[in-house]
Motif scaffolding. Sequence first.
Motif, short mmCIF file in Angstrom:
data_model
loop_
_atom_site.label_atom_id
_atom_site.label_comp_id
_atom_site.label_asym_id
_atom_site.label_seq_id
_atom_site.Cartn_x
_atom_site.Cartn_y
_atom_site.Cartn_z
N THR A 1 -11.38 9.05 -1.54
CA THR A 1 -11.01 8.00 -0.56
C THR A 1 -9.67 7.35 -0.90
OG1 THR A 1 -12.17 6.22 -1.74
CG2 THR A 1 -13.46 7.52 -0.17
N TRP A 2 -8.85 7.99 -1.70
CA TRP A 2 -7.58 7.38 -2.11
C TRP A 2 -6.65 7.11 -0.94
CZ3 TRP A 2 -6.29 10.75 -7.03
CH2 TRP A 2 -7.05 10.27 -8.11
N ARG A 3 -6.79 7.85 0.16
CA ARG A 3 -5.95 7.55 1.33
C ARG A 3 -6.20 6.12 1.81
NH1 ARG A 3 -6.71 11.88 5.97
NH2 ARG A 3 -8.84 11.12 5.79
N ARG A 4 -7.45 5.70 1.74
CA ARG A 4 -7.84 4.37 2.24
C ARG A 4 -7.76 3.30 1.15
NH1 ARG A 4 -9.85 5.79 7.12
NH2 ARG A 4 -10.57 7.94 7.25
N PHE B 1 0.82 -1.21 0.00
CA PHE B 1 0.00 0.00 0.00
C PHE B 1 0.85 1.26 0.00
CE2 PHE B 1 -3.48 -2.84 1.40
CZ PHE B 1 -4.45 -2.41 0.51
N ASP B 2 1.97 1.26 0.71
CA ASP B 2 2.85 2.43 0.66
C ASP B 2 3.38 2.66 -0.75
OD1 ASP B 2 2.55 3.07 3.29
OD2 ASP B 2 4.50 2.36 3.96
N ARG C 1 4.39 14.29 -9.25
CA ARG C 1 4.62 14.82 -7.91
C ARG C 1 3.41 14.61 -6.99
NH1 ARG C 1 5.02 20.30 -8.38
NH2 ARG C 1 4.63 20.35 -10.62
N GLY C 2 2.22 14.59 -7.58
CA GLY C 2 1.00 14.38 -6.80
C GLY C 2 0.57 12.93 -6.74
N ASP C 3 1.25 12.07 -7.50
CA ASP C 3 0.95 10.63 -7.52
C ASP C 3 -0.50 10.34 -7.87
OD1 ASP C 3 3.28 8.78 -6.75
OD2 ASP C 3 3.50 10.42 -5.34
N LEU D 1 -3.77 13.19 -0.40
CA LEU D 1 -4.54 11.98 -0.66
C LEU D 1 -3.66 10.74 -0.70
CD1 LEU D 1 -7.01 13.22 -3.41
CD2 LEU D 1 -7.70 12.09 -1.28
N SER D 2 -2.36 10.94 -0.76
CA SER D 2 -1.43 9.81 -0.78
C SER D 2 -0.93 9.43 0.61
CB SER D 2 -0.23 10.14 -1.69
OG SER D 2 -0.64 10.30 -3.03
N ALA D 3 -1.30 10.23 1.61
CA ALA D 3 -0.89 9.92 2.98
C ALA D 3 -1.80 8.84 3.56
CB ALA D 3 -0.95 11.18 3.82
N ARG D 4 -1.36 8.24 4.65
CA ARG D 4 -2.21 7.27 5.35
C ARG D 4 -3.33 7.98 6.07
NH1 ARG D 4 2.53 3.66 8.11
NH2 ARG D 4 2.90 2.20 6.39
N ALA D 5 -4.49 7.36 6.09
CA ALA D 5 -5.64 7.93 6.79
C ALA D 5 -5.68 7.44 8.23
CB ALA D 5 -6.92 7.54 6.08
N PRO D 6 -6.17 8.26 9.14
CA PRO D 6 -6.38 7.79 10.51
C PRO D 6 -7.62 6.89 10.56
CG PRO D 6 -7.23 10.00 10.27
CD PRO D 6 -6.56 9.66 8.96
N LEU D 7 -7.90 6.34 11.71
CA LEU D 7 -9.10 5.53 11.90
C LEU D 7 -10.14 6.39 12.61
CD1 LEU D 7 -10.65 2.85 11.86
CD2 LEU D 7 -9.48 2.23 14.00
N ASP D 8 -11.22 6.68 11.91
CA ASP D 8 -12.29 7.51 12.47
C ASP D 8 -13.48 6.65 12.89
OD1 ASP D 8 -10.79 9.71 11.98
OD2 ASP D 8 -12.05 10.53 10.38
#
Length: 433
Positions: free
Chosen positions: A316-319, A51-52, A123-125, A149-156
Amino acid sequence: MTPAARLSAAIEILGDLITRRRPAGDAIKDWGLAHRFAGSGDRAALSGLVFDTLRRRASCAYVMGSEEPRALLLGMLATVRGQDVEAIAKLCDGARFAPAPLTEDERARLAAPNLDGAAPWVRGDYPQWLDGELKAVFGEDRVEEAAALSARAPLDMRVNTLKAKPEDVSAELAHLSPEPGRWSPLALRIQLGADGKQPPLTSEPAFAKGEIEVQDEGSQIAAILAAPVPGSQVLDLCAGAGGKTLELAALMDNKGQLYAHDSDVRRLKPIHERLQRAGVRNVQIRAPRGPVDVLADLENLMDLVLVDAPCTGTGTWRRNPDAKWRVRPGALAERTAEQAAILEQATRFVRPGGRLAYVTCSLLEAENAAQIRALLAKRPDFSVIPATETVLALGSRGLALREAALDLPEGLLLTPRRTGTDGFFISVMKRAG
């Protein structure tokens, strides 16, 4: 498994999902079934590696000068995880189960990774074909918006107020260090560690008792801004698994009547158990039944119709980082046609003076503002309620949210960069009385 063996396995999995254009979760699951020796820690580590890499696929390919799975994984180790060339070389020593040794070209690229001269989509992936779409919304900020949007999302989580209060649930889950949501008074957030591993939330007593649901804060905000009133008549037209249905019921305090419908009965399957666990009593499920119009008796009677529209999911690309590389222009055209039809259908049920809320987890103009403009051109009896009014449903946090989000004439756009949520477009319209 050794770290080197995990890297080899991740290269194999990435190659499979790219070649077969399949979801990453499916590829990882199939690999695990075929390699029973891998433990839960191994599978979690493999998921993190894959995923990374998918989050930064375009920039990793640019750095390494190759789209091959091996190149992408090596580029990720250098650019995302910050490993130096010698650390990567130790993983790639050619020993049993380890990747082959680094080539001279790989060494040179890994020693000095940079994105000098790279195009915005690199650069924005994100996929190159979406550059124009994102530029239309964000202009020169599109690289920064996409990077978020490429960073990991927290758990909400959303606290179910039919069963508990946010402060009580926060105390019950103190061992997970939850934080209050920034915008939604119902939200609790768990920040994930460097490995991105999520706690087994569904095993918590609070979940079993129906006190919490996993739901992004942006999704929570969408239902709150729709402003369902206790005692009113509400239709959730695209209810799916019922995430927003549950929240609407709680916001209505189980009073009034809430109808849950979806065009695909299979998507409604989870809603039955979820309603029971959450203690919801005011929902009537209207599942499709062939040619029968199961919603005919609701025409012109609803105080609120919520359309949580099917979309490309760009917000939702983070997830779901693999999803951005599978989406194609044809899918966008298909979704926009579907959205237009659903929106037009939704107007049937809104009573004079009632409201229509349109929500997507997309950032694209074609799926958001353009859909609203098209509907208003056909239905002049509908008008957009300005965000200055809709955000008041959040109380004192509302005006700050409007300042942080992108306030468009057609609605409010939330993004990870601006609001720390998934990407959501929220438009609330009113029908003339």
